[in-house]
Design an enzyme around this catalytic site. Structure first.
Site, PDB file in Angstrom:
ATOM      1  N   GLU A   1      14.560  27.675  -5.639  1.00 50.83           N
ATOM      2  CA  GLU A   1      15.133  27.450  -4.300  1.00 50.83           C
ATOM      3  C   GLU A   1      14.928  28.666  -3.383  1.00 50.83           C
ATOM      4  O   GLU A   1      15.774  29.002  -2.560  1.00 50.83           O
ATOM      5  CB  GLU A   1      16.593  26.998  -4.410  1.00 50.83           C
TER       6      GLU A   1
HETATM    7  N1  CAA Z   1      16.195  25.128   9.107  1.00 48.28           N
HETATM    8  C1  CAA Z   1      15.462  24.433  10.021  1.00 48.28           C
HETATM    9  N2  CAA Z   1      14.183  24.714  10.319  1.00 48.28           N
HETATM   10  C2  CAA Z   1      13.620  25.775   9.670  1.00 48.28           C
HETATM   11  C3  CAA Z   1      14.312  26.538   8.722  1.00 48.28           C
HETATM   12  C4  CAA Z   1      15.666  26.175   8.449  1.00 48.28           C
HETATM   13  N3  CAA Z   1      16.395  26.834   7.546  1.00 48.28           N
HETATM   14  N4  CAA Z   1      13.486  27.487   8.244  1.00 48.28           N
HETATM   15  C5  CAA Z   1      12.310  27.346   8.887  1.00 48.28           C
HETATM   16  N5  CAA Z   1      12.403  26.287   9.734  1.00 48.28           N
HETATM   17  C6  CAA Z   1      11.372  25.781  10.643  1.00 48.28           C
HETATM   18  C7  CAA Z   1      10.933  26.838  11.631  1.00 48.28           C
HETATM   19  O1  CAA Z   1      11.772  26.866  12.764  1.00 48.28           O
HETATM   20  C8  CAA Z   1       9.530  26.362  11.976  1.00 48.28           C
HETATM   21  O2  CAA Z   1       9.598  25.316  12.897  1.00 48.28           O
HETATM   22  P1  CAA Z   1       9.033  25.499  14.427  1.00 48.28           P
HETATM   23  O3  CAA Z   1       7.571  25.860  14.273  1.00 48.28           O
HETATM   24  O4  CAA Z   1       9.266  24.158  15.028  1.00 48.28           O
HETATM   25  O5  CAA Z   1       9.849  26.586  15.016  1.00 48.28           O
HETATM   26  C9  CAA Z   1       9.055  25.750  10.670  1.00 48.28           C
HETATM   27  O6  CAA Z   1      10.216  25.451   9.890  1.00 48.28           O
HETATM   28  C10 CAA Z   1       8.167  26.685   9.868  1.00 48.28           C
HETATM   29  O7  CAA Z   1       8.904  27.852   9.644  1.00 48.28           O
HETATM   30  P2  CAA Z   1       8.232  29.284   9.523  1.00 48.28           P
HETATM   31  O8  CAA Z   1       7.257  29.500  10.625  1.00 48.28           O
HETATM   32  O9  CAA Z   1       9.333  30.260   9.357  1.00 48.28           O
HETATM   33  O10 CAA Z   1       7.393  29.066   8.181  1.00 48.28           O
HETATM   34  P3  CAA Z   1       6.803  30.097   7.141  1.00 48.28           P
HETATM   35  O11 CAA Z   1       5.521  29.574   6.642  1.00 48.28           O
HETATM   36  O12 CAA Z   1       6.849  31.488   7.677  1.00 48.28           O
HETATM   37  O13 CAA Z   1       7.818  29.960   5.864  1.00 48.28           O
HETATM   38  C11 CAA Z   1       9.759  30.217   4.572  1.00 48.28           C
HETATM   39  C12 CAA Z   1       9.167  29.979   5.940  1.00 48.28           C
HETATM   40  C13 CAA Z   1      11.215  30.537   4.817  1.00 48.28           C
HETATM   41  C14 CAA Z   1       9.107  31.375   3.853  1.00 48.28           C
HETATM   42  C15 CAA Z   1       9.603  28.904   3.750  1.00 48.28           C
HETATM   43  O14 CAA Z   1       8.261  28.624   3.465  1.00 48.28           O
HETATM   44  C16 CAA Z   1      10.379  28.909   2.463  1.00 48.28           C
HETATM   45  O15 CAA Z   1      11.608  28.756   2.460  1.00 48.28           O
HETATM   46  N6  CAA Z   1       9.700  29.088   1.291  1.00 48.28           N
HETATM   47  C17 CAA Z   1      10.362  28.954   0.003  1.00 48.28           C
HETATM   48  C18 CAA Z   1      10.336  27.550  -0.485  1.00 48.28           C
HETATM   49  C19 CAA Z   1      11.397  27.278  -1.505  1.00 48.28           C
HETATM   50  O16 CAA Z   1      12.555  27.650  -1.357  1.00 48.28           O
HETATM   51  N7  CAA Z   1      11.024  26.548  -2.550  1.00 48.28           N
HETATM   52  C20 CAA Z   1      11.973  26.124  -3.529  1.00 48.28           C
HETATM   53  C21 CAA Z   1      11.498  24.901  -4.194  1.00 48.28           C
HETATM   54  S1  CAA Z   1      12.732  23.693  -4.431  1.00 48.28           S
HETATM   55  C22 CAA Z   1      13.496  24.060  -5.883  1.00 48.28           C
HETATM   56  O17 CAA Z   1      13.388  25.125  -6.416  1.00 48.28           O
HETATM   57  C23 CAA Z   1      14.393  22.982  -6.345  1.00 48.28           C
HETATM   58  C24 CAA Z   1      14.671  22.909  -7.782  1.00 48.28           C
HETATM   59  O18 CAA Z   1      14.171  22.007  -8.460  1.00 48.28           O
HETATM   60  C25 CAA Z   1      15.693  23.794  -8.400  1.00 48.28           C
END
Ligand code: CAA
Length: 380
Positions: A363
């Site tokens: 996550e």
């Molecule tokens: N809420 C709403 N929108 C969001 C957001 C949030 N928390 N975070 C980002 N966004 C939106 C941004 O506003 C952007 O939209 P706009 O272009 O319209 O403004 C869009 O999403 C893209 O965001 P970024 O430009 O910030 O994207 P990025 O490529 O820089 O990545 C990141 C952002 C935070 C690094 C994201 O890729 C991320 O969270 N990565 C980790 C993924 C993750 O947590 N994976 C876990 C897998 S699930 C799991 O583990 C479940 C399980 O089985 C236990």
């Protein structure tokens, strides 16, 4: 400001503690050894309302707040993190995602069964080359008019084989980048949907982690969650709450290891006295207790933010970052306090140490939490 828990929260804490001691503890070592999914325990948790804790009772959930959820997660995780991750994924990724962004038909068809624990769900975002870099989705969901066709592979999916319903994130229009991603509800048994091999893991070995393979899987349009292109935001918004659940899991792992170490230190004698009388051990316990209390405050604050309707991206990320670090450090120290006994399975702390590691990875890794935190504080 009130630091005390309400009567209701204390009751939930006691119920979860009793369940953990009476139902999760027996057999936890064997389930870990054999990588055995806690099927009976999950069924009972469903009956007790732990699988749809925050869902409105009209969709067969327990209608509780996020505070109740993190309190229960802490208690379950003190004993069995393999079981608590099933609770966390079902509650904060699958049920929350469907209740908040799903259509009425989707809630009737899927949420009721998920919230009541009749079935469990999985959240499918990660791919071989899209873990942290979640916008780089290779799995495609091509729009064919009244349905989508999914092709690709998902990795490290919790509840991979045991789930009946899968929320799958996939790219529909690559030119639109993350705005061309959709979230689709896929049912087990849909033609072309295969469950890949089970992962042989370091920790949370009782949980069921698989890769998933999609070969021309036809999914009706009514199974899309939200508007066309909402899939990436759906994943991000849902994961923000999921991170609070994992922070509570990390807190529970830390607190469970600490409680075992505290008890052991008052029983085990060395150099003519209980080892807790040696400052080397007492100071370790002091550090553990302080860090766990600090982590608990961060977890409660994030849950409180969610319950108040405040933004919880920052508080959830801080809670997960810190609590997972505390889980790792505390479990290592708990093994050290147990000495040779800590290295053998009967004393539980080695399992908690292995289980702690995943809380710094899934996550959103600790490094991803630092991206979320730093972007937030630099923006404000
Ligand atoms: N809420 C709403 N929108 C969001 C957001 C949030 N928390 N975070 C980002 N966004 C939106 C941004 O506003 C952007 O939209 P706009 O272009 O319209 O403004 C869009 O999403 C893209 O965001 P970024 O430009 O910030 O994207 P990025 O490529 O820089 O990545 C990141 C952002 C935070 C690094 C994201 O890729 C991320 O969270 N990565 C980790 C993924 C993750 O947590 N994976 C876990 C897998 S699930 C799991 O583990 C479940 C399980 O089985 C236990």
């Amino acid at each position: 400001m009130d630091f005390s828990l309400s009567e209701e929260h204390l009751m939930i804490q006691e119920a979860a503690r009793d369940f953990a001691q009476n139902e999760l503890l027996p057999g936890v070592i064997e389930r870990d050894d054999n990588q055995q999914f806690p099927a009976e325990q999950v069924k009972k948790m469903g009956e007790l309302g732990f699988l749809g804790m925050m869902v409105d009772p009209k969709y067969l959930g327990s209608g509780m707040d996020t505070m109740s959820y993190v309190i229960a997660m802490e208690e379950l995780s003190k004993v069995d993190a393999s079981s608590s991750v099933i609770v966390s994924v079902n509650n904060s990724l699958v049920c929350y995602g469907l209740e908040t962004y799903g259509t009425e038909e989707q809630k009737e068809k899927y949420l009721k069964r998920l919230a009541s624990g009749e079935i469990i769900g999985a959240f499918c975002l990660s791919e071989p080359e899209a873990g942290s870099d979640a916008t780089s989705q290779k799995t495609t969901a091509i729009d064919k008019g009244n349905h989508y066709v999914i092709n690709g592979t998902k990795n490290w999916i919790t509840n991979g084989n045991t789930a009946s319903v899968y929320l799958v994130i996939a790219q529909t229009d690559r030119e639109k980048g993350h705005k061309g991603i959709n979230a689709l509800i896929v049912e087990k048994g849909m033609p072309g949907f295969e469950i890949g091999p089970k992962e042989n893991k370091l920790g949370i070995r009782g949980s069921d982690t698989h890769s998933l393979i999609f070969n021309d899987v036809k999914v009706p349009k009514e199974n899309r969650i939200g508007e066309d292109g909402f899939g990436f935001k759906f994943a991000m918004k849902t994961l923000s709450g999921g991170r609070i659940g994992i922070a509570a899991q990390a807190l529970g792992i830390a607190a469970g290891a600490y409680e075992l170490a505290l008890k052991y230190s008052k029983e085990r004698k060395a150099f003519g006295t209980e080892i807790s009388n040696h400052q080397a051990i007492a100071f370790k316990l002091a550090d553990m207790h302080t860090q766990i209390q600090a982590a608990r405050h961060l977890v409660y604050k994030a849950a409180w933010d969610k319950d108040q309707g405040n933004n919880y991206d920052l508080s959830g990320a801080m809670a997960k970052l810190y609590a997972s670090q505390v889980a790792m450090e505390t479990t290592v120290e708990a093994v050290q306090i147990h000495g040779g006994n800590g290295f053998v399975k009967d004393y539980h702390v080695e399992r908690l140490m292995r289980d702690a590691k995943i809380t710094q990875i899934y996550e959103g890794t600790s490094e991803i939490q630092k991206i979320v935190i730093s972007r937030s504080i630099l923006r404000d």
